[in-house]
Every structure is written in structure tokens, then in C-alpha cells.
Design a protein around this motif. Structure first.
Motif, PDB file in Angstrom:
ATOM      1  N   LYS A   1       2.253  -8.365 -13.853  1.00 34.02           N
ATOM      2  CA  LYS A   1       1.386  -7.672 -12.902  1.00 34.02           C
ATOM      3  C   LYS A   1       2.271  -6.803 -12.032  1.00 34.02           C
ATOM      4  CE  LYS A   1      -2.280  -8.337  -9.493  1.00 34.02           C
ATOM      5  NZ  LYS A   1      -3.107  -9.325  -8.743  1.00 34.02           N
ATOM      6  N   MET A   2       2.155  -5.503 -12.202  1.00 31.91           N
ATOM      7  CA  MET A   2       3.003  -4.578 -11.455  1.00 31.91           C
ATOM      8  C   MET A   2       2.549  -4.516 -10.001  1.00 31.91           C
ATOM      9  SD  MET A   2       4.183  -0.770 -12.612  1.00 31.91           S
ATOM     10  CE  MET A   2       2.738   0.138 -12.113  1.00 31.91           C
ATOM     11  N   GLY A   3       3.511  -4.393  -9.102  1.00 35.69           N
ATOM     12  CA  GLY A   3       3.196  -4.296  -7.692  1.00 35.69           C
ATOM     13  C   GLY A   3       3.553  -5.563  -6.941  1.00 35.69           C
TER      14      GLY A   3
ATOM     15  N   GLU B   1     -14.278   2.023  12.481  1.00 39.95           N
ATOM     16  CA  GLU B   1     -15.467   2.859  12.389  1.00 39.95           C
ATOM     17  C   GLU B   1     -16.380   2.454  11.234  1.00 39.95           C
ATOM     18  OE1 GLU B   1     -14.602   6.983  12.358  1.00 39.95           O
ATOM     19  OE2 GLU B   1     -13.502   6.945  14.257  1.00 39.95           O
ATOM     20  N   THR B   2     -15.797   2.141  10.080  1.00 34.46           N
ATOM     21  CA  THR B   2     -16.614   1.742   8.921  1.00 34.46           C
ATOM     22  C   THR B   2     -16.755   0.227   8.815  1.00 34.46           C
ATOM     23  OG1 THR B   2     -14.654   1.773   7.500  1.00 34.46           O
ATOM     24  CG2 THR B   2     -15.965   3.791   7.609  1.00 34.46           C
ATOM     25  N   ARG B   3     -16.195  -0.491   9.818  1.00 34.39           N
ATOM     26  CA  ARG B   3     -16.235  -1.954   9.841  1.00 34.39           C
ATOM     27  C   ARG B   3     -15.682  -2.530   8.532  1.00 34.39           C
ATOM     28  NH1 ARG B   3     -22.125  -3.238  12.734  1.00 34.39           N
ATOM     29  NH2 ARG B   3     -21.682  -2.072  14.653  1.00 34.39           N
ATOM     30  N   THR B   4     -14.529  -2.041   8.178  1.00 36.39           N
ATOM     31  CA  THR B   4     -13.886  -2.458   6.928  1.00 36.39           C
ATOM     32  C   THR B   4     -12.716  -3.392   7.217  1.00 36.39           C
ATOM     33  OG1 THR B   4     -14.478  -0.396   5.811  1.00 36.39           O
ATOM     34  CG2 THR B   4     -12.675  -1.673   4.863  1.00 36.39           C
ATOM     35  N   MET B   5     -12.700  -4.520   6.527  1.00 35.71           N
ATOM     36  CA  MET B   5     -11.559  -5.441   6.536  1.00 35.71           C
ATOM     37  C   MET B   5     -11.515  -6.052   5.135  1.00 35.71           C
ATOM     38  SD  MET B   5      -9.058  -7.139   8.128  1.00 35.71           S
ATOM     39  CE  MET B   5      -9.325  -7.276   9.885  1.00 35.71           C
ATOM     40  N   ALA B   6     -10.684  -5.508   4.283  1.00 35.36           N
ATOM     41  CA  ALA B   6     -10.687  -5.927   2.882  1.00 35.36           C
ATOM     42  C   ALA B   6      -9.291  -5.844   2.285  1.00 35.36           C
ATOM     43  CB  ALA B   6     -11.652  -5.061   2.081  1.00 35.36           C
ATOM     44  N   SER B   7      -9.025  -6.716   1.312  1.00 28.59           N
ATOM     45  CA  SER B   7      -7.783  -6.659   0.537  1.00 28.59           C
ATOM     46  C   SER B   7      -8.087  -5.991  -0.789  1.00 28.59           C
ATOM     47  CB  SER B   7      -7.224  -8.065   0.297  1.00 28.59           C
ATOM     48  OG  SER B   7      -6.786  -8.651   1.509  1.00 28.59           O
ATOM     49  N   ARG B   8      -7.285  -5.000  -1.121  1.00 30.79           N
ATOM     50  CA  ARG B   8      -7.497  -4.255  -2.355  1.00 30.79           C
ATOM     51  C   ARG B   8      -6.167  -3.968  -3.025  1.00 30.79           C
ATOM     52  NH1 ARG B   8     -11.840  -5.829  -1.745  1.00 30.79           N
ATOM     53  NH2 ARG B   8     -13.850  -4.740  -1.856  1.00 30.79           N
ATOM     54  N   ARG B   9      -6.227  -3.670  -4.350  1.00 36.36           N
ATOM     55  CA  ARG B   9      -5.032  -3.326  -5.118  1.00 36.36           C
ATOM     56  C   ARG B   9      -5.018  -1.826  -5.380  1.00 36.36           C
ATOM     57  NH1 ARG B   9      -3.256  -4.984 -11.281  1.00 36.36           N
ATOM     58  NH2 ARG B   9      -1.012  -4.740 -10.966  1.00 36.36           N
ATOM     59  N   ILE B  10      -3.858  -1.215  -5.224  1.00 35.20           N
ATOM     60  CA  ILE B  10      -3.729   0.229  -5.425  1.00 35.20           C
ATOM     61  C   ILE B  10      -3.709   0.519  -6.925  1.00 35.20           C
ATOM     62  CG2 ILE B  10      -2.287   2.263  -5.032  1.00 35.20           C
ATOM     63  CD1 ILE B  10      -1.178   0.880  -2.558  1.00 35.20           C
TER      64      ILE B  10
ATOM     65  N   SER C   1       5.520   0.552   3.647  1.00 32.06           N
ATOM     66  CA  SER C   1       5.737   1.203   2.351  1.00 32.06           C
ATOM     67  C   SER C   1       4.809   0.588   1.303  1.00 32.06           C
ATOM     68  CB  SER C   1       7.192   1.058   1.909  1.00 32.06           C
ATOM     69  OG  SER C   1       7.514  -0.298   1.692  1.00 32.06           O
ATOM     70  N   TYR C   2       4.462   1.369   0.317  1.00 30.55           N
ATOM     71  CA  TYR C   2       3.525   0.894  -0.705  1.00 30.55           C
ATOM     72  C   TYR C   2       3.878   1.541  -2.039  1.00 30.55           C
ATOM     73  CZ  TYR C   2       1.305   5.457  -0.223  1.00 30.55           C
ATOM     74  OH  TYR C   2       1.069   6.804  -0.196  1.00 30.55           O
ATOM     75  N   GLY C   3       3.341   0.971  -3.087  1.00 32.11           N
ATOM     76  CA  GLY C   3       3.553   1.502  -4.428  1.00 32.11           C
ATOM     77  C   GLY C   3       2.376   1.174  -5.315  1.00 32.11           C
ATOM     78  N   LEU C   4       2.362   1.789  -6.470  1.00 32.72           N
ATOM     79  CA  LEU C   4       1.282   1.567  -7.427  1.00 32.72           C
ATOM     80  C   LEU C   4       1.220   0.092  -7.811  1.00 32.72           C
ATOM     81  CD1 LEU C   4      -0.769   3.380  -8.957  1.00 32.72           C
ATOM     82  CD2 LEU C   4       0.805   3.340 -10.887  1.00 32.72           C
ATOM     83  N   GLY C   5       0.040  -0.502  -7.757  1.00 34.22           N
ATOM     84  CA  GLY C   5      -0.146  -1.900  -8.112  1.00 34.22           C
ATOM     85  C   GLY C   5      -0.036  -2.861  -6.945  1.00 34.22           C
ATOM     86  N   ASP C   6       0.423  -2.382  -5.787  1.00 38.23           N
ATOM     87  CA  ASP C   6       0.569  -3.258  -4.616  1.00 38.23           C
ATOM     88  C   ASP C   6      -0.791  -3.713  -4.096  1.00 38.23           C
ATOM     89  OD1 ASP C   6       3.280  -2.984  -4.760  1.00 38.23           O
ATOM     90  OD2 ASP C   6       3.504  -1.777  -2.940  1.00 38.23           O
ATOM     91  N   GLU C   7      -0.799  -4.913  -3.520  1.00 34.16           N
ATOM     92  CA  GLU C   7      -1.984  -5.412  -2.833  1.00 34.16           C
ATOM     93  C   GLU C   7      -1.830  -5.136  -1.338  1.00 34.16           C
ATOM     94  OE1 GLU C   7      -4.190  -9.660  -1.878  1.00 34.16           O
ATOM     95  OE2 GLU C   7      -2.957  -9.467  -3.696  1.00 34.16           O
ATOM     96  N   VAL C   8      -2.791  -4.434  -0.754  1.00 36.80           N
ATOM     97  CA  VAL C   8      -2.720  -4.029   0.656  1.00 36.80           C
ATOM     98  C   VAL C   8      -4.026  -4.379   1.358  1.00 36.80           C
ATOM     99  CG1 VAL C   8      -1.119  -2.145   0.152  1.00 36.80           C
ATOM    100  CG2 VAL C   8      -3.584  -1.704   0.182  1.00 36.80           C
ATOM    101  N   LYS C   9      -3.985  -4.343   2.688  1.00 35.63           N
ATOM    102  CA  LYS C   9      -5.182  -4.570   3.490  1.00 35.63           C
ATOM    103  C   LYS C   9      -5.693  -3.245   4.047  1.00 35.63           C
ATOM    104  CE  LYS C   9      -4.991  -9.370   4.954  1.00 35.63           C
ATOM    105  NZ  LYS C   9      -5.068 -10.289   6.111  1.00 35.63           N
ATOM    106  N   LEU C  10      -7.007  -3.070   4.009  1.00 34.87           N
ATOM    107  CA  LEU C  10      -7.666  -1.904   4.578  1.00 34.87           C
ATOM    108  C   LEU C  10      -8.383  -2.347   5.856  1.00 34.87           C
ATOM    109  CD1 LEU C  10      -9.267  -0.397   1.331  1.00 34.87           C
ATOM    110  CD2 LEU C  10      -7.033   0.115   2.327  1.00 34.87           C
ATOM    111  N   ILE C  11      -8.033  -1.715   6.972  1.00 38.85           N
ATOM    112  CA  ILE C  11      -8.609  -2.082   8.269  1.00 38.85           C
ATOM    113  C   ILE C  11      -9.106  -0.812   8.947  1.00 38.85           C
ATOM    114  CG2 ILE C  11      -8.166  -3.221  10.487  1.00 38.85           C
ATOM    115  CD1 ILE C  11      -5.746  -4.571   9.126  1.00 38.85           C
ATOM    116  N   ASP C  12     -10.415  -0.762   9.207  1.00 41.68           N
ATOM    117  CA  ASP C  12     -10.964   0.425   9.858  1.00 41.68           C
ATOM    118  C   ASP C  12     -12.147   0.014  10.736  1.00 41.68           C
ATOM    119  OD1 ASP C  12     -11.109   3.414  10.104  1.00 41.68           O
ATOM    120  OD2 ASP C  12     -13.106   3.033   9.283  1.00 41.68           O
TER     121      ASP C  12
END
Length: 505
Positions: free
Chosen positions: A160-162, A285-294, A272-283
Motif C-alpha cells: 500500500k503506497m503512502g 465552513e462545510t463542517r467537514t472532519m474526515a480521513s481520506r486517502r490521496i 508534507s504529503y504524497g500520493l497514497g498518503d492518508e490525511v485529515k480534511l478539516i473545514d
């Protein structure tokens, strides 16, 4: 700056008058696409199939679009020509690690394996492909990621890359804009699973052939899901529940415009980030709190503020997993068997010019070795029978006129040697060769005196050795050599007994 090479890979110079160079990287296919705009086409006149080298990769120009003299758009793909130019009419591996299978696909290309952390053992096969397609199919079969290093000509293989190193995109910091989309085009609250031969789930679901999930709304929307790979009702029901779990709520996707702070300031290395990394999205205004893979990145080489990313769920959905497993199964099940035959679905077009491709498969190399041993055993059998079959006149001096239609009378031989009963030569021959003859039996035929010569053992005018040589072509090649040799020895022993029991003058 971009280095430019012509079609013979001779360097033409450095391209300096260009704008907006960007690289799109896609996780699923390992593709990287370079595009830029040329401001002065006369600096270095570019052509299709020229090579372009950046600091990290080498590309091939595939598309040139002229909007005006000072606005020429160029699109390039990774230079994988050595892999694309190495064909396989047939490729098959059995019980190999991924790196062993890929090494076989890379032979003669000048490429090699770089990093590899995949240790699963599997089999795989495919037809009418090149080294690049073989590698892509192998990664599908092993369900892993890969990345090409076109500068050093390396193929990197990852389970699994990333990474998951705590990187995040936050509104007001490094997240400029987030687009969140949800759709319910495939929204259902009830599913009826059907397996092979009409298999349903009543026996394991309290007599009901359907499953329900109303977590998002109370609407009753029914979906009939049929998959004939299921033969067990319990498994069918469990996977039906997993599929309904996803279908019973709207699907969500995210795309973001970001600021790559890590490339601008060293103290932001955590971001820093790269293709395949798992990151958190926090916003907020859109009430977003989610973990996603690039799953896709767009990197502007001269302007990191314009970079963007696309994301998928950290874990694959049931539908994605099913599709990936199906593709993997098709490749794993398509192999060359020990007798040289293919298992799996084969199109008529796959058979054309197959001989050359099969000859390159390691499975057939083992088959050829067995065939060579088979031929040696048959030759040995012929030699042994030749030694035994040279009958001496002192054993028997048979005259055709003394043997009427396949039987011998007692008064023509020494007393007690052969009884007065008829000796059925046809039954004797069939008994001796029943375990080696695979073709038609001796139908409506008996041996006469004219058919038996004193100097050599013959049947109907043909040497026994020649008959066996013809029969050897009918012997099934998938019989093991040990069993064949045992049968040969049994035939030789039987022939010796016949000759030993012959009467003397």
C-alpha cells in the motif's frame, strides 16, 4: 528548465521559454502526465515522440496543440518504451512472489525492481500483452500499488503506497478550498441477493429473501443483486449486508485546492504529503472532519500554491473491493497447466500465433523436459524389444503353410508343448499391450504364418518396435515418466516369456 531530446535520444538543449508546467499523478494506474505551454516554438522546435526530462522523471511528447504562434500546449507521458516494446504472446507464473514474477516480465528491457515490500505468493497468467501490461496485471493480481522511476529505470512495488504520518489540510492554513459532493443516484434501502443457480438467503435469514437498512430514510427502494460466484447462502447474506450498508446512504466525494507549505518552508514538514498518503480534511465552513486517502495529485512545478488533490475513502467500498477481487481472480486463475493447456477464458483471437509465446513460459519448459524423458524411455523400449525380438531359428522354424488362420495344431509341434486348443493370437497381443495401447484395438484381425518371420518379430508385416513407436504418439503426455517405464518393463518381460516358451526343434 526542461531537457529536450530528439527521437534518437540525442540531447537538443534546455527549454527555457515555457509556462505553467504541471504533473498529474494517479495512484490507481501509476500514470504521471506532464503538461506545459511553450511561449517560443522556435527556441527548440518540438515534435511528437521527442523526450522531455525533468528533475525527477523522463517523459515522451504525445500531444502538441497550437492555439497561436506563442501559445503551444504540450502533453507528455512517462517514458516506458522499453516496457511497451517487449511483447509476450503468453505469460504465466505459478506459485511465485511478486518480485520474481516482475523480474521475469522485465527480462531484456534494461529495467529492474527497486523497492518491494510485497511477499505474497500467487499464480498468474495472461496473453497478448507487453511487459508494461504484465506488470499492471500482476499488481492487480497481488492487489498492490506500483510506481515507475523512469530516470533509474526501476519498478517500485508496495503493498500500500503512502503513509499515515499525521498530515492534515485545514481551512485557513493550507486548505484554500474544499468541494464536497454527495449523490444518491445508487441509493437503495432493500436488497435481494441471488447467487449461483438461483441461490437465495431464506435458509439463513428467517425465511426472508431480502435485507433492509433504513438508517438514512424510510423509503422502500429495492435492488436485486445477482452474483453467480456465491454458492453458500451465509456468505451471500453477509456480503449482501455489506453492499446494502454502502447503498443505503448517499455517496460522498472530496476535492481540494491546497497550499503546499512543506515545499515553501522547512518548518512545515509535518504538512508534507504524497500520493497514497492518508490525511485529515478539516473545514469549518462545510463542517467537514474526515480521513481520506490521496488518489490523485496535481503539482505545479513553479507555483505550489496552485496544487490540488483528489481523495477516496481510506478503506475500499464493498463494490470497489468486489471489482478488484474479480479482476485479481481472472488473472490468478488464467494459468498454463502442467499439460500445456490454459485455464481461464480464452478468446479465439488469443490462439493466433500462440506457439511462440507458449515456448517462453516456464511451465512449458518443464513439460518439454518430461517429453524428452518420455522419448528416451520409448527409445529404450524399442532397443530392448529389438534384442528380444530377433528370433533364432533354433527357437522356432515356422512355415506359413503349417499354420491355418491363427491357430496351431498339437501334431505340428513337440508333444505337450502346445495343447490342441486354438491359440488366439489376437487375444494374446491385446493382453500384452492393454495397458499401453490408447488407440483402437486389433479389430477383426488374426496373425497368420506369413505375418511372422523368423529373423524378427513382426505383426502384419510391421516390426513390433515400429508399432510401439507409432503407439507412443498416442500415449497421453501427462502420464508421469515413472509409470511409463514400469509399463515398458512389463511389456518386455511378457515378450521374453513368449519367446522362452516357444518349442524347440
Amino acid at each position: 528548465m526542461l531537457k529536450i531530446y530528439d527521437q534518437e535520444h540525442i540531447q537538443l538543449g534546455m527549454l527555457t521559454k515555457y509556462a505553467d508546467p504541471k504533473v498529474e499523478s494517479i495512484l490507481s494506474s501509476a500514470d504521471r502526465i506532464l503538461s506545459f505551454t511553450v511561449k517560443d516554438p522556435d527556441e527548440i522546435p518540438l515534435k511528437n515522440e521527442y523526450y522531455v526530462r525533468t528533475r525527477t522523471d523522463e517523459y515522451v511528447i504525445k500531444k502538441i496543440s497550437h492555439k497561436s504562434w506563442s501559445d503551444m500546449a504540450v502533453t507528455c507521458l512517462l517514458n516506458l518504451e522499453e516496457l511497451q516494446g517487449n511483447p509476450f504472446l503468453a505469460f504465466s507464473v505459478r506459485d511465485k512472489c511478486l518480485n520474481e514474477a516482475v523480474e521475469l516480465a522485465l527480462q531484456g528491457t534494461g529495467w529492474s525492481i527497486g523497492e518491494c515490500d510485497v511477499d505474497k505468493v500467487r499464480s498468474a497468467g495472461m496473453m497478448n500483452c507487453n511487459s508494461l501490461q504484465v506488470i499492471e496485471n500482476l499488481c492487480t493480481a497481488w492487489m498492490c500499488d506500483h510506481r515507475f522511476d523512469t530516470i533509474h529505470k526501476k519498478v517500485n512495488l508496495y503493498q500500500k503506497m503512502g503513509e499515515k504520518k499525521g498530515a492534515y489540510f485545514m481551512g485557513g492554513l493550507n486548505l484554500k478550498r474544499i468541494t464536497k459532493e454527495s449523490d444518491s443516484y445508487d441509493y437503495y434501502t432493500r436488497i435481494i441477493p441471488i447467487g449461483a443457480e438461483g441461490l437465495t438467503i431464506e435458509s439463513v435469514n428467517d425465511g426472508k429473501n431480502y435485507l433492509e437498512n433504513y438508517k438514512y430514510s424510510g423509503k422502500k427502494l429495492t435492488y436485486i443483486w445477482k452474483d453467480e460466484s456465491y454458492t453458500d447462502p451465509q456468505t451471500l447474506m453477509e456480503d449482501g449486508e455489506a453492499k446494502l450498508q454502502e447503498m443505503s446512504e448517499p455517496a460522498e466525494t472530496y476535492s481540494c485546492d491546497i497550499v503546499d507549505l512543506a515545499k515553501q518552508r522547512k518548518d512545515y514538514g509535518l504538512l508534507s504529503y504524497g500520493l497514497g498518503d492518508e490525511v485529515k480534511l478539516i473545514d469549518r465552513e462545510t463542517r467537514t472532519m474526515a480521513s481520506r486517502r490521496i488518489t490523485k495529485t496535481v503539482e505545479y512545478l513553479h507555483n505550489p500554491d496552485k496544487n490540488s488533490c483528489e481523495f477516496s475513502s481510506v478503506t475500499m467500498t464493498f463494490t470497489e473491493m468486489q471489482e478488484k477481487l474479480k479482476k485479481s481472480s481472472d488473472i490468478v486463475n488464467f494459468v498454463i497447466t502442467d499439460d500445456g493447456r490454459y485455464s481461464g477464458t480464452i478468446n479465439v483471437s488469443d490462439i493466433i500465433n500462440l506457439e511462440g509465446g507458449i515456448a517462453r513460459s516456464e511451465t512449458l519448459q518443464s513439460f518439454n523436459a518430461d517429453l524428452a524423458a518420455l522419448q528416451m524411455s520409448v527409445k529404450k523400449m524399442e532397443n530392448e524389444i529389438g534384442n528380444v525380438g530377433n528370433l533364432n531359428e533354433s527357437y522356432a522354424r515356422l512355415d506359413g503353410s503349417n499354420i491355418p488362420r491363427g491357430w496351431v495344431e498339437n501334431d505340428m509341434l513337440s508333444d505337450g508343448a502346445v495343447t490342441a486348443e486354438k491359440v488366439d493370437i489376437q487375444n494374446l497381443v491385446q493382453k500384452l499391450f492393454a495397458d499401453v495401447i490408447t488407440g483402437p484395438k486389433f479389430a477383426d484381425a488374426v496373425l497368420t504364418g506369413a505375418d511372422i518371420e523368423a529373423e524378427s518379430l513382426k505383426v502384419n508385416g510391421k516390426d513390433v518396435g515400429q508399432i510401439l513407436e507409432n503407439l507412443s504418439g498416442q500415449i497421453d503426455a501427462d502420464e508421469r515418466i515413472t509409470a511409463l517405464e514400469e509399463k515398458v518393463e512389463a511389456v518386455i518381460a511378457a515378450l521374453r516369456n513368449v519367446i522362452t516358451d516357444a518349442p524347440e526343434e
